[in-house]
Design a protein around this motif. Structure first.
Motif, mmCIF file in Angstrom:
data_model
loop_
_atom_site.group_PDB
_atom_site.id
_atom_site.type_symbol
_atom_site.label_atom_id
_atom_site.label_comp_id
_atom_site.label_asym_id
_atom_site.label_seq_id
_atom_site.Cartn_x
_atom_site.Cartn_y
_atom_site.Cartn_z
ATOM 1 N N ASN C 14 63.848 51.859 23.202
ATOM 2 C CA ASN C 14 62.913 52.611 22.080
ATOM 3 C C ASN C 14 63.211 51.538 21.021
ATOM 4 N N GLN C 15 64.170 50.618 21.413
ATOM 5 C CA GLN C 15 64.596 49.785 19.363
ATOM 6 C C GLN C 15 62.963 48.949 19.033
ATOM 7 N N GLU C 16 63.254 49.120 18.041
ATOM 8 C CA GLU C 16 61.755 48.203 17.220
ATOM 9 C C GLU C 16 62.753 45.741 18.144
ATOM 10 N N ILE C 17 63.078 45.964 18.369
ATOM 11 C CA ILE C 17 63.153 44.720 18.794
ATOM 12 C C ILE C 17 63.532 44.537 19.812
ATOM 13 N N PHE C 18 63.452 46.019 20.408
ATOM 14 C CA PHE C 18 62.805 45.196 22.292
ATOM 15 C C PHE C 18 61.312 45.873 22.686
ATOM 16 N N ILE C 19 61.094 46.959 21.722
ATOM 17 C CA ILE C 19 59.317 47.081 21.490
ATOM 18 C C ILE C 19 58.204 45.795 20.782
ATOM 19 N N ASN C 20 58.624 45.704 20.073
ATOM 20 C CA ASN C 20 58.175 43.986 19.427
ATOM 21 C C ASN C 20 58.445 42.769 20.508
ATOM 22 N N ALA C 21 59.626 42.967 21.339
ATOM 23 C CA ALA C 21 59.626 41.992 22.026
ATOM 24 C C ALA C 21 58.450 41.205 23.366
ATOM 25 N N PRO C 22 58.177 39.877 23.286
ATOM 26 C CA PRO C 22 57.051 39.318 23.963
ATOM 27 C C PRO C 22 57.586 39.786 25.529
ATOM 28 N N ASN C 23 57.013 39.466 26.395
ATOM 29 C CA ASN C 23 57.520 39.291 27.889
ATOM 30 C C ASN C 23 57.969 38.294 27.804
ATOM 31 N N ALA C 24 59.033 37.911 29.216
ATOM 32 C CA ALA C 24 58.990 37.075 29.818
ATOM 33 C C ALA C 24 57.959 35.961 29.934
ATOM 34 N N THR C 25 58.363 34.566 29.504
ATOM 35 C CA THR C 25 57.893 33.847 30.085
ATOM 36 C C THR C 25 57.986 33.329 31.986
ATOM 37 N N LEU C 26 57.356 33.411 32.244
ATOM 38 C CA LEU C 26 57.198 32.896 33.889
ATOM 39 C C LEU C 26 56.267 31.574 34.320
ATOM 40 N N VAL C 27 57.858 30.916 34.819
ATOM 41 C CA VAL C 27 56.626 29.002 35.041
ATOM 42 C C VAL C 27 56.952 28.818 36.206
ATOM 43 N N GLU C 28 55.860 28.479 37.361
ATOM 44 C CA GLU C 28 55.941 28.465 38.766
ATOM 45 C C GLU C 28 56.900 27.435 39.034
ATOM 46 N N VAL C 29 57.792 27.677 40.299
ATOM 47 C CA VAL C 29 58.147 25.811 40.791
ATOM 48 C C VAL C 29 56.999 25.478 41.554
ATOM 49 N N VAL C 30 56.654 24.235 41.040
ATOM 50 C CA VAL C 30 55.665 23.008 42.218
ATOM 51 C C VAL C 30 56.533 22.442 42.907
ATOM 52 N N LYS C 31 58.188 22.472 43.195
ATOM 53 C CA LYS C 31 58.322 22.146 43.940
ATOM 54 C C LYS C 31 60.010 22.461 45.253
ATOM 55 N N ASP C 32 59.850 22.136 46.013
ATOM 56 C CA ASP C 32 60.859 23.559 47.233
ATOM 57 C C ASP C 32 62.061 22.228 45.923
ATOM 58 N N GLY C 33 62.955 23.898 45.482
ATOM 59 C CA GLY C 33 64.599 23.584 45.111
ATOM 60 C C GLY C 33 64.632 22.453 44.104
ATOM 61 N N VAL C 34 63.511 23.135 43.806
ATOM 62 C CA VAL C 34 63.364 21.846 41.755
ATOM 63 C C VAL C 34 63.289 23.590 40.556
ATOM 64 N N SER C 35 63.602 23.361 39.874
ATOM 65 C CA SER C 35 64.110 24.360 38.877
ATOM 66 C C SER C 35 62.442 23.670 37.714
ATOM 67 N N PRO C 36 61.344 24.735 37.300
ATOM 68 C CA PRO C 36 61.104 24.546 35.689
ATOM 69 C C PRO C 36 62.173 24.007 34.587
ATOM 70 N N ALA C 37 62.155 22.914 33.755
ATOM 71 C CA ALA C 37 62.737 22.711 32.723
ATOM 72 C C ALA C 37 63.255 24.578 31.447
ATOM 73 N N ASN C 38 64.119 23.874 31.358
ATOM 74 C CA ASN C 38 64.472 25.324 30.539
ATOM 75 C C ASN C 38 64.324 26.673 31.414
ATOM 76 N N LYS C 87 61.203 28.328 45.995
ATOM 77 C CA LYS C 87 60.701 28.391 46.925
ATOM 78 C C LYS C 87 58.533 28.074 45.789
ATOM 79 N N VAL C 88 57.804 27.006 46.340
ATOM 80 C CA VAL C 88 56.967 26.285 45.510
ATOM 81 C C VAL C 88 56.249 27.588 45.980
ATOM 82 N N GLY C 89 56.056 28.454 44.194
ATOM 83 C CA GLY C 89 55.081 29.220 44.046
ATOM 84 C C GLY C 89 56.090 30.503 42.774
ATOM 85 N N ASP C 90 56.798 30.272 43.492
ATOM 86 C CA ASP C 90 58.538 31.677 42.713
ATOM 87 C C ASP C 90 58.169 31.186 40.990
ATOM 88 N N LYS C 91 58.141 32.218 40.322
ATOM 89 C CA LYS C 91 58.250 32.224 39.089
ATOM 90 C C LYS C 91 59.217 32.775 38.416
#
Lengths: 363, 363, 363, 363
Positions: C14-38, C87-91
């Protein structure tokens, strides 16, 4: 890589807490070698004691010893004394707080650089065999060049293996002759092995470096010969020693302290067989050391590390004392680090390679 | 210091015991990967097997494996095979004596020089941190010069620390480029750390060599990037790697085998994740190695030491294979020595210093 | 000595910092066994991810892996996945801060007891051979009794020496039979030595326990026999094994995972020769472990320590996972501690004595 | 497991080589503490010296010292003397052969059992952390029971950790009270830590066993208190010590020798600060020891191991002296074994567990 010796910022004694603090409580010793109860034990950090309303810095300090104060008005001073060396009438500082409230102030922030990053005087913790050591070697080379150029005092604490390996012994001899060694603290066996090699060309428990003959008897023969000569100096001057560490020390006037252990059955003349006398002789060098390199057994490394101040005053300037601990075991190098030594840099390797590295870089 | 490679004197098979000995007993495998009972396991010594009344030497041998014999008249030969690689129909040598009486002869005297002193091929036992190693380094330098000049095959088994320390990594790169490395066997992490350093200028779990930033995420970023590139070779050729061990290997056509362990969560393309496939790939190099230098973890050192013959045939001449084991623990170096390896020289030090020493001496 | 399992206090979202925080950024995997950068890499601490404005706790976590989010409205959840298993499509959750400002919150204070002293969940650092270990043993005994009584899941990671020493092997067998072992992770050699001893009465590289004969061939004979039988279970059930760890596991339905290394020339049926498959099998147990005891080589200890969450949810309650690391080298036990494991207790001793101590206290 | 003490078979001095051998050459010392050149140094084996045509066995021997002969007709005898203790007029045996040809005979076959297997007095070499130690413990328990029953003399050399761990300290106290300890050799810190714990209930560098307070000052307070009391005995008798090793020693009249090292800043009364005096005091016990258990630092273990004969005469019978060396490092235990000690059994573990094992088995 430029050498950047941390600057010391003294505490601001105009703060209320320091002004309002009482003088340190002093209690007199009533029996030689026995401290009053509730004594204050020194740490590795700079410590100040309030005496006659003056805050006096302890220099030439030593961990786990006590502070004897001299409170003649106008000449307030302190001396850091081992319990065993306390004499009847010594005034010992009493108290168990270190925040000034009992006239005792332990100062942990003296070398912290506030404007800059904090790394300038950081202890890189968690050293292990897998730590990358190139940067530590580079820094050490700069320190040793600095000490040579600026009249520093470099003390080496050496283990026996240094005189058993050919290239290592040669490297050490060159470092002495080139001015990178101001004092050596070691056991009698390092000196005896070195003299055996310089006299007979043999080394203990092995054949000669080129392994033609087994000659361990020569070790005791060498000690017998030095005993007949009366001293290492006179033995070297007799011309029987053709090379080595001891010869270089004698010829370059580099002092050495030989200390015994219960393992030593037979020692060279000049060896301290009483451990208190040995420590007193060693601490004479430790008190003035600006950089110390400990390449010895755990025993000698801890013994010397304990008696070497982590900071000291040189030409009126407070400076950290650089301390290098080298051992093949993490256990050994961490033992000193655990005790809170500020400036200790640990290197985990065979001491032979450590000395050879320095020898190649500098001499 | 001159290099004096021990000469091999074959047994005299005209002696009665050899002439009267029976042929070796052969029993066929009836299930893949399962040996007949009472198999003969190979040792580190040269061994001969009597097949069709001919004594055949096992080359490219491996301790604790079995001998498969081919007894077509006139083309008698043997192959030394791991239990797991036995196939139905393979004829395995059976027996538990090694004195010839069952057609199996283990020959321990092949490299003993009878006219000379016995030291020419002696194993200096009882290695510890206190052993003087100068002479071993000197001999190793001569061996490496010899191998380079005479088309030897020098295999290096490298541990991760080699790519974490700046001077060590540089030394290794120079040794590859100067022709002192014919194959590298290592884990995926050595390669990944090396590529991270060559790409980002950072190293794992630490700040960069000059310690400006903490960057452990770059390790996995690097693996991701190589996976995208498809292979280490193509990643190096893309120009993103500015220096290092892997780059030198690719540019100098030095083969490397990357083998996984259960610690590896994420591996570079080309890494063998199946330990049997990894061993098969490693043994291809071990079979032709004339000198092997093992500067790795106990795991890889033992794995490779076990599969490397202690002697072999080069250009028709039987010669010992030189084997160097380096570790900071006596336990590790002695583990291999205990297994009876003939020519193993153990050095107890930090592997960083070992590689730097060789780099300074040769490249 | 009473067992006092630290209580978990969740963050106050219920603290401000948690309420105001954005959702986590999700990026999809485009090649099996290789993560998006960052990517965001998991730590050992409890971590929360903001998904569709809900903060979701990662359970069954693993350090240095990534978070795959499932954001179907109302069923938000996360799964902690190794890079190689993407796997391809994992967020995948992206971001390099952990203070909530990118929807990622690493929570270090969950087990800190504010009212009490902080010692309840403290890591006693600087373990060495000189640490007094009685108190750690006492606590471990209480934990094991608790786990047995309360349906905990105790995983043991065992090294080969455990089956080589008579008293140690007996102690381990008793602990299995008495219900203190829920899973065993080990190498193939532990099982093979144990079965050799249970079948032939002999042990590797030594004579029998009473030292009458040298019998190292029996090791491979045993593996051959189990291969013929088809599995450890069927070999045990054939009645040829008279005692030991494997027999107890089979009879008490205690699962075991055998994982290979590049040292293994010849493995028992059921051994995972692919290290990724081995890890997947091991992590099945690690995910549900409430206490883990690692008495193995550095390799297996690090491998398992890395995949075991430092906390987990049991019957709806968040609890620390107790982790014991035992090794004769400080280097080994500190390696895991250095990685920040919260609840790791290190004991520096021979693993034989460690297991015997527990056996005497409990079974 | 039955204890089978090896029988001693003296050499057959009726053989020609002994009858024809000359008397040993004796040369007088001309300066205290300096030996004549070409001295004979003692080994660990039984040695005989021919004096006035009699072959005299050296008992209470010590490696690397010299033999002083007394050749009054009819009362021929020898005394084994350290170089440093030689006095003017002492007749030292000269010579570098050991086959009898110079009147010096080193006898390596005295305990070899010709009819039986050779294992009865074999040194099991290559000890490591992976050696199975159950059989060694079993044998040690039998030896200690035998020594207690038959008036043996069991000397323990103890390291500091023994008094820091609660269960270990308790085990040691019980062993003293039950009659398994005839003498203790140790450093001053073991005694001081033990007395601190017995007096204040605290231990060095840690909180109390149950960890409520940090109390390292109590260590020096304890030494101060004992110094005021005048001796350990009077301090114990004052009633201030409630339990522990020193209290048990005083109450059971078990003698202890406290020896200093250069690490000791402050020692208990009765500690030998001169290492030669310490050795002389220690050797008084070593000369009569029938079993010695060395559970200390390398320093004390080597010091004591060197001065303890590997065989001796008890009630007119020549018997081996049983010697147990315990350390967590292979390096340490092998160092003594390398020196050729006949009866040394090495155990690689934490000394805490070793002492607890014995305590559980016997007391």
């Amino acid at each position: 890589m430029a050498l950047n010796i941390p600057k010391y910022t003294p505490p601001d004694f105009n703060q209320e807490i320091f002004i309002n603090a009482p003088n340190a409580t002093l209690v007199e010793v009533v029996k030689d070698g026995v401290s009053p109860a509730n004594y204050h034990a020194l740490s590795v950090f700079p410590e100040y004691f309030k005496i006659n309303n003056k805050w006096v810095l302890a220099t030439e300090s030593r961990m786990d010893t006590v502070c004897v104060a001299y409170d003649e008005m106008g000449k307030e001073s302190v001396n850091i004394v081992e319990f065993r060396n306390l004499k009847v009438g010594d005034k010992v500082v009493i108290g168990r707080t270190e925040d000034g409230s009992q006239g005792i102030y332990m100062y942990t922030q003296g070398f912290v650089n506030k404007s800059h990053d904090s790394d300038t005087f950081a202890f890189r913790s968690g050293r292990s065999r897998e730590t990358a050591f190139s940067i530590d070697y580079d820094q050490l080379y700069e320190i040793l060049k600095h000490e040579k150029a600026k009249n520093g005092y470099v003390t080496w604490v050496l283990g026996t293996a240094i005189s058993l390996d050919e290239d290592t012994r040669n490297a050490m001899e060159r470092l002495i002759r080139e001015g990178y060694v101001n004092a050596i603290l070691c056991g009698t066996s390092l000196a005896a092995f070195d003299l055996e090699c310089g006299t007979f060309g043999t080394t203990w428990g092995q054949k000669v470096f080129r392994r033609e003959q087994n000659t361990y008897e020569n070790y005791y023969e060498t000690i017998n010969m030095v005993r007949e000569a009366g001293s290492i100096e006179s033995f070297v001057k007799s011309g029987q020693v053709k090379d080595g560490i001891m010869k270089a020390c004698v010829e370059c006037n580099v002092p050495f302290v030989l200390a015994s252990t219960v393992r030593d059955r037979f020692t060279l003349p000049g060896t301290y067989d009483n451990v208190y006398e040995a420590q007193n002789a060693m601490r004479k060098h430790a008190r003035k050391t600006s950089t110390i390199i400990m390449v010895s057994t755990i025993l000698f490394t801890i013994a010397t590390g304990n008696m070497t101040p982590s900071y000291n005053e040189f030409d009126g300037v407070i400076r950290p004392v650089y301390m290098y601990t080298v051992d093949i075991q993490e256990f050994a190098v961490n033992k000193l680090a655990d005790r809170g030594t500020l400036t200790a840099t640990s290197v985990v390797t065979n001491t032979q390679d450590f000395v050879k590295n320095i020898g190649r870089a500098l001499a």
